[in-house]
Motif scaffolding. Structure first.
Motif, mmCIF file in Angstrom:
data_model
loop_
_atom_site.group_PDB
_atom_site.id
_atom_site.type_symbol
_atom_site.label_atom_id
_atom_site.label_comp_id
_atom_site.label_asym_id
_atom_site.label_seq_id
_atom_site.Cartn_x
_atom_site.Cartn_y
_atom_site.Cartn_z
ATOM 1 N N ALA A 275 0.824 -1.207 0.000
ATOM 2 C CA ALA A 275 0.000 0.000 0.000
ATOM 3 C C ALA A 275 0.859 1.258 0.000
ATOM 4 N N GLU A 276 1.904 1.252 0.836
ATOM 5 C CA GLU A 276 2.734 2.446 0.950
ATOM 6 C C GLU A 276 3.434 2.782 -0.354
ATOM 7 N N MET A 277 3.888 1.740 -1.016
ATOM 8 C CA MET A 277 4.635 1.995 -2.240
ATOM 9 C C MET A 277 3.767 2.675 -3.282
ATOM 10 N N GLN A 278 2.479 2.246 -3.328
ATOM 11 C CA GLN A 278 1.591 2.897 -4.283
ATOM 12 C C GLN A 278 1.489 4.375 -3.940
ATOM 13 N N ALA A 279 1.383 4.656 -2.640
ATOM 14 C CA ALA A 279 1.181 6.042 -2.223
ATOM 15 C C ALA A 279 2.452 6.871 -2.369
ATOM 16 N N GLN A 280 3.590 6.250 -2.143
ATOM 17 C CA GLN A 280 4.811 7.056 -2.065
ATOM 18 C C GLN A 280 5.785 6.775 -3.208
ATOM 19 N N ASN A 281 5.285 6.165 -4.258
ATOM 20 C CA ASN A 281 6.101 6.017 -5.444
ATOM 21 C C ASN A 281 7.426 5.293 -5.190
ATOM 22 N N ASN A 282 7.313 4.152 -4.526
ATOM 23 C CA ASN A 282 8.482 3.301 -4.271
ATOM 24 C C ASN A 282 9.610 3.973 -3.485
ATOM 25 N N SER A 283 9.264 4.924 -2.657
ATOM 26 C CA SER A 283 10.322 5.627 -1.928
ATOM 27 C C SER A 283 10.935 4.726 -0.856
ATOM 28 N N GLU A 284 12.146 4.999 -0.483
ATOM 29 C CA GLU A 284 12.870 4.215 0.524
ATOM 30 C C GLU A 284 13.158 5.139 1.691
ATOM 31 N N PRO A 285 12.807 4.825 2.894
ATOM 32 C CA PRO A 285 11.983 3.728 3.394
ATOM 33 C C PRO A 285 10.487 4.081 3.365
ATOM 34 N N TYR A 286 9.634 3.124 3.845
ATOM 35 C CA TYR A 286 8.194 3.321 3.653
ATOM 36 C C TYR A 286 7.541 4.358 4.580
ATOM 37 N N PHE A 287 7.942 4.411 5.844
ATOM 38 C CA PHE A 287 7.107 5.144 6.806
ATOM 39 C C PHE A 287 7.765 6.421 7.334
ATOM 40 N N LEU A 288 8.570 7.031 6.502
ATOM 41 C CA LEU A 288 9.372 8.157 6.959
ATOM 42 C C LEU A 288 8.536 9.390 7.322
ATOM 43 N N SER A 289 7.497 9.674 6.549
ATOM 44 C CA SER A 289 6.742 10.898 6.830
ATOM 45 C C SER A 289 6.046 10.770 8.183
ATOM 46 N N TYR A 290 5.544 9.573 8.467
ATOM 47 C CA TYR A 290 4.926 9.361 9.779
ATOM 48 C C TYR A 290 5.980 9.490 10.884
ATOM 49 N N ALA A 291 7.148 8.941 10.624
ATOM 50 C CA ALA A 291 8.207 8.979 11.635
ATOM 51 C C ALA A 291 8.531 10.426 12.008
ATOM 52 N N ASN A 292 8.481 11.305 11.027
ATOM 53 C CA ASN A 292 8.740 12.719 11.328
ATOM 54 C C ASN A 292 7.681 13.287 12.269
ATOM 55 N N ARG A 293 6.433 12.861 12.068
ATOM 56 C CA ARG A 293 5.348 13.365 12.930
ATOM 57 C C ARG A 293 5.531 12.895 14.363
ATOM 58 N N ILE A 294 5.860 11.641 14.505
ATOM 59 C CA ILE A 294 5.969 11.060 15.844
ATOM 60 C C ILE A 294 7.216 11.616 16.549
ATOM 61 N N ARG A 295 8.257 11.842 15.746
ATOM 62 C CA ARG A 295 9.509 12.368 16.296
ATOM 63 C C ARG A 295 9.284 13.710 16.987
ATOM 64 N N ALA A 296 8.380 14.490 16.390
ATOM 65 C CA ALA A 296 8.117 15.817 16.958
ATOM 66 C C ALA A 296 7.440 15.717 18.321
ATOM 67 N N ARG A 297 6.891 14.550 18.648
ATOM 68 C CA ARG A 297 6.104 14.430 19.873
ATOM 69 C C ARG A 297 6.786 13.650 20.994
ATOM 70 N N ILE A 298 7.701 12.754 20.661
ATOM 71 C CA ILE A 298 8.292 11.929 21.735
ATOM 72 C C ILE A 298 9.821 11.921 21.646
ATOM 73 N N ASP A 299 10.439 11.699 22.799
ATOM 74 C CA ASP A 299 11.908 11.586 22.839
ATOM 75 C C ASP A 299 12.379 10.133 22.787
ATOM 76 N N THR A 300 11.456 9.208 22.925
ATOM 77 C CA THR A 300 11.807 7.779 22.948
ATOM 78 C C THR A 300 12.490 7.383 21.640
ATOM 79 N N PRO A 301 13.522 6.546 21.709
ATOM 80 C CA PRO A 301 14.157 6.080 20.474
ATOM 81 C C PRO A 301 13.158 5.416 19.514
ATOM 82 N N ILE A 302 13.361 5.693 18.225
ATOM 83 C CA ILE A 302 12.445 5.199 17.187
ATOM 84 C C ILE A 302 13.217 4.346 16.177
#
Ligand code: FMN
Length: 413
Positions: A275-302
């Motif tokens: 599903a992600e690849m369809q949305a993000q045009n085969n980008s590497e890695p798959y969940f980076l945009s979400y990771a940026n959102r979560i990073r802004a909210r928590i200090d826990t290692p990701i």
């Protein structure tokens, strides 16, 4: 891209909130090996496989999902740990898997309704809602759990975590992703309970927060406890990114040590890139945009997992996106020495390539891909090398001979 070499960036140690230190930034993500025996104990092949990964230099290896209830398996060949009966083999697994100061964490799971027909006559789930999609023929309709059963399952997660610790595993990871029971509780589509375990997000996340608290109470504050969490289910009306960020924030406040980000379910296998690849045009890695959102909210290692194929992209995610570890599954199956090679300064590109049959339904569900990778895991467990050029139909035929028609009903992950 920063001028620092990937080896310098990925070779740094990581200290977790509980105080444990991981020797580098490579996480071998969970890969259900289906190398348990008929009694759901780990086999010699499974133990050898983890010795092989430890030898290849990963800082952290997460086991394939270990079931907390031997009566509720996701696949034949799962390991299940519900009491001390497999302790000797578990100790041996931990000994091999923690060589060279590798961390070995047990992934704890319950499949809920994602337990195929031939394994569960009546699977359990938060609510009695069956699959509506093309998965329907493979799974029996579930029944909803009672409150007493919910409490019992929470205790089971904690008990299995305690056994993991006493047998020498150096951490545990709650499988909260990919549509299994914890993820079913989080989803408004699958959890339509009207008691304190369903409805609002606060109620839907009670199952996972209670599991976390019970595990922490059992293993203590100096032992790593992590979670694999979906960024989203990629289903209309399902567990969304906003909700996922909120769950990660609550778990971070409770003291979780590591949040691994994935996504998708059997119905939408985004973890395999579909599903992600369809949305993000085969980008590497798959969940980076979400990771940026979560990073802004928590200090826990990701950790983000899914789609990493080059040393450059791995280093960039750490450096530019402030991610602490890279999660790797298929690349580590095809090349267990991947960490060593990158740390030695090699310019690395993984040999992972799409495993497709050309048959829509099979490819959408990543069904044959899973079978193909399971065979590669088996080769490694037998002390052989992976065979990246093995044909998909050969792989299917071999598995059919070995496992019979059950292969058609196997899903992951
Ligand atoms: C053969 C196989 C087995 C897997 N088993 C599990 C599992 O037990 N638990 C889990 O959380 N993810 C499992 N996954 C998903 C991977 O951990 C990972 O999220 C996914 O493959 C994307 O990462 P990759 O692109 O590095 O392969 C499995 C994947 C494969 C290919």
């Amino acid at each position: 891209m920063n001028s620092k070499r990937p080896a310098d960036i990925l070779g740094k140690t990581l200290k977790l909130p509980c105080g444990a230190v991981i020797k580098n930034r490579f996480c071998k993500s969970a890969t259900s090996e289906t190398l348990g025996d008929r009694q759901t104990a780990p086999t010699r092949e499974l133990i050898r496989l983890y010795g092989r990964w430890a030898q290849g230099g990963a800082g952290l290896c997460v086991t394939g999902n270990v079931m907390i209830d031997a009566g509720a398996l996701g696949e034949p060949g799962n390991v299940a740990v519900e009491d001390e009966r497999h302790s000797e083999m578990l100790k041996s697994w931990a000994r091999y898997g923690t060589r060279d100061e590798t961390h070995l964490w047990m992934q704890l799971n319950h499949p809920g309704k994602q337990s195929p027909k031939f394994l569960s006559a009546e699977p359990v789930a938060p609510s009695a809602i069956g699959f509506r999609s093309e998965l329907k023929p493979f799974f029996n309709p579930p029944r909803g759990l009672t409150e007493t059963e919910i409490h019992n399952l929470i205790e089971r997660f904690a008990r299995t975590a305690g056994i993991a610790r006493s047998c020498g595993f150096t951490g545990v990871q709650i499988h909260g992703a990919h549509g299994y029971l914890v993820s079913q509780f989080l989803s408004p589509l699958h959890n339509q309970r009207e008691d304190q375990w369903g409805g609002s997000l606060e109620n839907r996340m009670r199952f996972v927060t209670e599991i976390y608290r019970a595990i922490r109470q059992t293993v203590g504050h100096d032992f790593p406890v992590g979670i694999k969490l979906n960024s989203s289910d990629f289903m209309k009306g399902g567990f969304s990114e906003e909700e996922s960020v909120r769950v990660a924030t609550v778990l971070a406040d409770l003291g979780i040590d590591l949040v691994e980000i994935s996504g998708g379910t059997y119905e939408r296998p985004a973890m395999a890139g579909i599903a992600e690849m369809q949305a993000q045009n085969n980008s590497e890695p798959y969940f980076l945009s979400y990771a940026n959102r979560i990073r802004a909210r928590i200090d826990t290692p990701i950790v983000i997992t899914g789609g990493f194929r080059t040393a450059g992209a791995m280093a960039e995610a750490l450096l530019e996106n402030n991610i602490q570890m890279v999660g790797l599954a298929r690349p580590m199956i095809l090349d267990p020495d991947l960490p060593e090679k990158i740390l030695s300064g090699q310019e690395y590109i993984s040999p992972v390539h799409p495993i497709k049959s050309g048959i829509g339904f099979l490819d959408r569900a990543a069904l044959l891909e899973v079978t193909w990778y399971e065979q590669q895991l088996r080769y490694l467990g037998q002390g052989k090398s992976p065979r990246p050029n093995q044909g998909i139909w050969y792989s299917l035929a071999k598995t059919l001979v070995e496992n019979g028609r059950q292969v058609f009903q196997k899903r992951r992950a």
